[in-house]
Design a protein around this motif. Structure first.
Motif, short mmCIF file in Angstrom:
data_model
loop_
_atom_site.label_atom_id
_atom_site.label_comp_id
_atom_site.label_asym_id
_atom_site.label_seq_id
_atom_site.Cartn_x
_atom_site.Cartn_y
_atom_site.Cartn_z
N SER A 82 0.72 -0.71 -0.10
CA SER A 82 0.63 -0.23 0.02
C SER A 82 0.76 1.37 -0.10
N VAL A 83 0.14 2.37 -0.40
CA VAL A 83 1.33 3.12 -0.77
C VAL A 83 0.36 4.60 -0.24
N SER A 84 0.43 5.53 0.20
CA SER A 84 -0.37 6.90 0.15
C SER A 84 -0.38 8.12 -0.16
N PHE A 85 -0.94 9.29 -0.83
CA PHE A 85 -0.43 10.16 -1.42
C PHE A 85 -0.99 11.99 -0.50
N SER A 86 -0.60 12.14 0.50
CA SER A 86 -0.75 13.42 1.07
C SER A 86 -0.26 14.99 0.13
N ARG A 87 -1.33 15.51 0.07
CA ARG A 87 -1.50 16.40 -0.31
C ARG A 87 -1.16 18.02 -0.03
N ALA A 88 -0.32 18.90 -0.76
CA ALA A 88 0.29 19.55 0.55
C ALA A 88 0.31 20.96 1.06
N GLY A 89 0.79 21.54 1.70
CA GLY A 89 -0.36 22.83 2.55
C GLY A 89 -2.05 23.15 2.98
#
Length: 227
Positions: A82-89
């Protein structure tokens, strides 16, 4: 089209499920590392695809090693990747998630286990006015893809300070606000899997934009962010 998921990665996970112990992993480490390299290449392509319309601060590839300190299940390895992607700001809220597992692959997105302050703010918003979130949830494409928020995490009746008779209690009682879409193995191995995956992530943006606005303002709509 991008790099498709290799069948060998699922074949390895199937074998791991039957041989979930450290000695076996050490004997098959070369195969594991080769599959990890291919998967990380795919994750990077997804990251690039997300960054076309969003801004991602971090990609986190979850370890295959399980944390067994407080678990009755002492098998040392996860049998999924599994992998996750965190949004910036601070003004961009919400996160993207992907789980790859034979017969149980899925993407998800939203707010899993928000901190107490964020959870209370979300619930208060829904108590005051849930029309906007319901419009998002009832969008035909969104509904077809996700069929509403996951109901796996919720209080039985009503959270403290809220009425069980509130017309929006179905939303208020939730402890997490995320959606899920499952993929068959055939879909995962298809040449256009990356494009399909990103298309589902794109469907989350109105939801993320709305929740970002909620979580960065008070109940009067005044920004909580420093200019």
């Amino acid at each position: 089209m991008g790099t498709p998921i290799s069948m060998s990665s699922f074949e390895f996970l199937e074998k791991l499920k039957q041989n979930n112990f450290r000695e076996w992993m050490q004997e098959n480490k070369k195969e594991y590392l080769a599959n990890e390299k291919d998967l990380k290449s795919f994750y990077s392509e997804v990251l690039a695809g997300l960054n076309v319309t969003d801004e991602i601060a971090k990609m986190k590839v979850y370890r295959i090693n399980r944390d067994i300190r407080f678990s009755k299940d002492k098998t040392p390895y996860n049998t999924h990747r599994s992998v996750s992607f965190s949004r910036a700001g601070a003004h961009r809220r919400g996160g993207y998630y992907l789980r790859l597992e034979p017969g149980n692959s899925m993407m998800a997105g939203g707010f899993f286990g928000p901190n107490p302050a964020d959870l209370l703010r979300i619930r208060k918003e829904f108590e005051m006015d849930a029309s906007e979130i319901r419009e998002i949830l009832n969008n035909s494409e969104f509904q077809e893809a996700f069929n509403g928020f996951s109901q796996d995490y919720a209080v039985k009746t009503a959270p403290k300070g809220f009425s069980k008779d509130d017309p929006n209690i179905d939303l208020i009682r939730l402890k997490s606000y995320f959606v899920v879409h499952k993929f068959s193995d055939t879909e995962v191995f298809s040449e256009d899997f990356k494009e399909k995956l990103i298309s589902y992530y794109l469907l989350l943006r109105p939801f993320f934009d709305y929740m970002s606005d909620v979580l960065t303002t008070d109940l009067n709509g005044v920004s909580l962010l420093n200019d």
